[in-house]
Design an enzyme around this catalytic site. Structure first.
Site, PDB file in Angstrom:
ATOM      1  N   GLN A  34      -1.458 -15.815  -1.914  1.00  8.20           N
ATOM      2  CA  GLN A  34      -2.025 -14.779  -2.787  1.00  8.20           C
ATOM      3  C   GLN A  34      -1.115 -14.485  -3.970  1.00  8.20           C
ATOM      4  O   GLN A  34       0.092 -14.459  -3.865  1.00  8.20           O
ATOM      5  CB  GLN A  34      -2.341 -13.512  -2.003  1.00  8.20           C
ATOM      6  N   GLU A  61       0.856  -1.179   0.000  1.00 11.13           N
ATOM      7  CA  GLU A  61       0.000   0.000   0.000  1.00 11.13           C
ATOM      8  C   GLU A  61       0.891   1.227   0.000  1.00 11.13           C
ATOM      9  O   GLU A  61       1.771   1.352   0.844  1.00 11.13           O
ATOM     10  CB  GLU A  61      -0.923   0.006   1.212  1.00 11.13           C
TER      11      GLU A  61
END
Length: 188
Positions: free
Chosen positions: A180, A137
């Site tokens: 992921q 992020e």
């Protein structure tokens, strides 16, 4: 918890696939062009950002809810450069795929090159036996647009080793972000 050295990182990458693809040294130049450094450092690994971004937008005027996240809040961008709007953020993923051993916890910190420009890189710890691409992020805390460069260093992972393996690892408890691939949005 002792911090692991460059020699340990190189051994684990070779024998256990700790980081793939793996850069055994510190890279500061690619094809004659300066880059924000990546690869193995003295006591960590400087990871890279892949050219796959999700830039936050308020075009749909939704509420940001971590329990019910609306993927329409992002615009997908595939590029070597991501421009984050002022006071906004983007999600990305690492080029590298990580496999964390059972007795290791990592802490990831943004590189100073970005921090000095008002760009904050946030990554939660990589827990014992977690594996996958790391979702990154980037928060642009400035009132101006900010650039993120793909395939260059953005953050450093520091590996901490416990004196004993944990009783329950991320894999054991079936963590929702296990394995992921790509940029992964919040899951409730």
């Amino acid at each position: 918890m002792p911090v692991k050295s460059d020699a340990w990182i190189r051994r684990m990458a070779a024998s256990h696939g700790l980081i793939e693809p793996f850069e055994p040294g510190q890279v500061r130049e690619v094809d004659g062009h300066k880059v924000i450094s990546f690869g193995t450092s003295s006591y960590g690994y400087d990871l890279r950002c892949a050219p796959e971004f999700k830039i936050f937008t308020n075009i749909n005027a939704t509420i940001v809810d971590p329990k019910n996240f609306d993927s329409a809040s992002f615009v997908d961008v595939h590029s070597d450069v991501c421009v984050i709007p002022p006071n906004s953020f983007a999600l990305a993923r690492t080029v590298e795929y990580f496999r964390i051993p059972r007795d290791i916890l990592t802490i990831c910190l943004g590189k100073s090159t970005y921090a000095r420009c008002g760009i904050i890189v946030n990554v939660t710890p990589l827990e014992p036996e977690w594996e996958g691409h790391v979702t990154l992020e980037f928060s642009n805390t400035t009132p101006l647009p900010a650039k993120i460069y793909a395939n260059e260093g953005v953050a450093q992972v520091i590996f901490l080793q416990s004196d004993e393996p944990c009783e329950v690892s991320y894999r054991d408890r079936g963590g929702k972000y296990q394995g992921q691939l790509g940029v992964t949005l919040p899951k409730a």
